[in-house]
Motif scaffolding. Structure first.
Motif, PDB file in Angstrom:
ATOM      1  N   SER A 148       0.843  -1.209   0.000  1.00  0.00           N
ATOM      2  CA  SER A 148       0.000   0.000   0.000  1.00  0.00           C
ATOM      3  C   SER A 148       0.868   1.245   0.000  1.00  0.00           C
ATOM      4  CB  SER A 148      -0.881   0.085   1.237  1.00  0.00           C
ATOM      5  OG  SER A 148      -1.617  -1.046   1.433  1.00  0.00           O
ATOM      6  N   THR A 208      -6.462  -6.777   4.442  1.00  0.00           N
ATOM      7  CA  THR A 208      -5.627  -7.485   5.415  1.00  0.00           C
ATOM      8  C   THR A 208      -6.464  -7.962   6.599  1.00  0.00           C
ATOM      9  OG1 THR A 208      -3.729  -6.169   4.759  1.00  0.00           O
ATOM     10  CG2 THR A 208      -3.599  -7.213   6.910  1.00  0.00           C
ATOM     11  N   GLY A 232       0.986  -8.382   6.924  1.00  0.00           N
ATOM     12  CA  GLY A 232      -0.181  -8.977   7.576  1.00  0.00           C
ATOM     13  C   GLY A 232       0.114 -10.362   8.133  1.00  0.00           C
ATOM     14  N   ARG A 291      -5.136  -8.869  -1.334  1.00  0.00           N
ATOM     15  CA  ARG A 291      -5.597  -8.108  -0.159  1.00  0.00           C
ATOM     16  C   ARG A 291      -5.056  -6.683  -0.216  1.00  0.00           C
ATOM     17  NH1 ARG A 291      -1.881 -11.947   2.890  1.00  0.00           N
ATOM     18  NH2 ARG A 291      -0.203 -10.660   3.706  1.00  0.00           N
TER      19      ARG A 291
END
Ligand code: ASP
Length: 408
Positions: free
Chosen positions: A271, A308, A353, A385
């Motif tokens: 991200s 996540t 995660g 995810r």
């Protein structure tokens, strides 16, 4: 400047995906990691990710300082509290959705699995306490936080500096101008990097597909199906609906605008590395004003991780099912809250995660070794995810635009 023109054509990005996957399959078939070509592809992918990461620190810092310094305190408080409530409730919802899916599909029941050895960081890691999390919010040395790219600490520092600058008013105008100019400058670099997106995506996908050992997927197919199914419901139904109802933006327009960011998330599994692209898409293609996206997105990329959170819940329940341990409703409520916390605590980098899942497993007394069961397919699930994480951030920015302005 090209304010409303797409820097990268979607057609080229899609071509990048197709070329990456097909070439990756060929590479895998021809010998994968053992080939010299694999090394070249891998290097190319790394260069692309590094270019994105290169701008993250100046971008996050200047975005947040500029947003906090530019908004009047009433507006800032409103935006801050709406963002907090929105991020927290969508994450909790994602976990609840994950729990519903995993209880229906029961992917771990009767699964005969071989556990892989855990990476040392997981096996020896003590989960952080709440006090640790709180302590880590405040950097003892901001330069050190910048050097380590510690996003949470950079966010705290930037917000404090921004608010101070806000209160300084006229007397801080030189610093303000400087910050705004560094921000503009970072966005110019982002535009350059974006031009390379189709090539970067092709190389990164080629690397991932090229080194995948497909045989490991079979025994875990139901588990993967549960995670991907949950992510699909959240990403294709829940978030678009929120964007439509609360953000008054039709889903097709939203997806069109945000697709370069989603593809970057898919190929980088990060991200944070995707943040520059997300900012660009949200501001230029979805028309979210800079002061909103600059506030919501850097915070979102660090703490708002719907994908996540959903994955943590499904994975923890899968491990419980595989070990024949049944978790009652109270324990699943504990999973709901700890998975939310674990997602907030996960950094926006690949596999983060997987590491924070220790928090969930320990909270309901599940064996940490269980992580070994799902290790083999984590790389692939991470891609999807992360895509939902980034989609959730962009959706948040669109919703905040509407909620805080009260109009369109
Ligand atoms: N890779 C994810 C992200 O950057 C975090 C995770 O591992 O779930 O958003």
């Amino acid at each position: 400047m090209d304010t409303h023109r797409e820097v990268v054509s979607i057609r080229w990005v899609i071509t990048g995906i197709v070329v990456g996957v097909v070439a990756g399959l060929l590479l895998n078939w021809a010998g994968g990691e053992s080939l010299a070509l694999f090394g070249v592809v891998s290097l190319g992918g790394d260069l692309f990710i590094r270019l994105l990461r290169m701008v993250i620190v100046p971008l996050v810092m200047t975005s947040l300082i500029s947003a906090a310094a530019g908004l009047d305190t009433h507006h800032l408080g409103r935006l801050g509290s709406f963002t907090f409530v929105y991020y927290l409730s969508t994450t909790l919802f994602a976990v609840a959705l994950g729990l519903a899916v995993v209880n229906i599909v029961q992917p771990g029941v009767g699964a005969a699995l071989q556990g892989a050895a855990l990476p040392e960081e997981v096996a020896t890691r003590e989960p952080p306490t709440f006090a640790d999390l709180l302590r880590n919010l405040i950097p003892a040395n901001p330069i050190d936080a910048l050097a380590r790219t510690d996003m949470l600490q950079i966010i705290t520092f930037s917000l404090v500096v921004g608010i101070a600058l806000n209160l300084l008013g006229e007397r801080g105008k030189t610093v303000r101008l400087f910050v705004d100019e560094v921000l503009e400058l970072s966005m110019v670099i982002v535009r350059w990097v974006l031009r390379l997106l189709p090539i970067g995506v092709a190389l990164l996908l080629m690397r991932t597909v090229g080194q995948a050992g497909w045989e490991v997927f079979l025994p875990l197919a139901r588990y993967m199906g549960a995670v991907l199914g949950g992510l699909a419901i959240h990403g294709l139904l829940v978030l678009p609906l929120l964007v439509w109802v609360l953000g008054k933006t039709p889903p097709w327009r939203f997806f069109r605008g945000v697709s370069p960011a989603l593809v970057t998330a898919l190929s980088t599994s990060s991200s944070s590395a995707t943040l520059p692209v997300t900012m660009r898409c949200v501001e230029n293609d979805l028309g979210v004003p800079g002061h909103i996206s600059r506030f919501c997105l850097p915070i979102g990329a660090t703490v708002n991780m719907d994908g996540t959170a959903l994955y943590e819940a499904v994975a923890a329940m899968f491990i419980a099912q595989a070990y024949g341990i049944s978790l009652d409703l109270t324990q699943q409520v504990v999973v709901l809250f700890t998975a939310t916390l674990a997602a907030i605590g996960a950094a926006g980098i690949p596999s983060a995660g997987l590491f924070t899942m220790v928090i969930v497993l320990q909270a309901v007394n599940l064996p940490i070794e269980g992580i070994g069961l799902i290790l083999a397919v984590d790389r692939v699930l991470d891609m999807f995810r992360t895509m939902v994480n980034v989609e959730g951030d962009a959706a948040g920015a669109v919703v905040m635009k509407r909620l805080t302005s009260g109009g369109s």
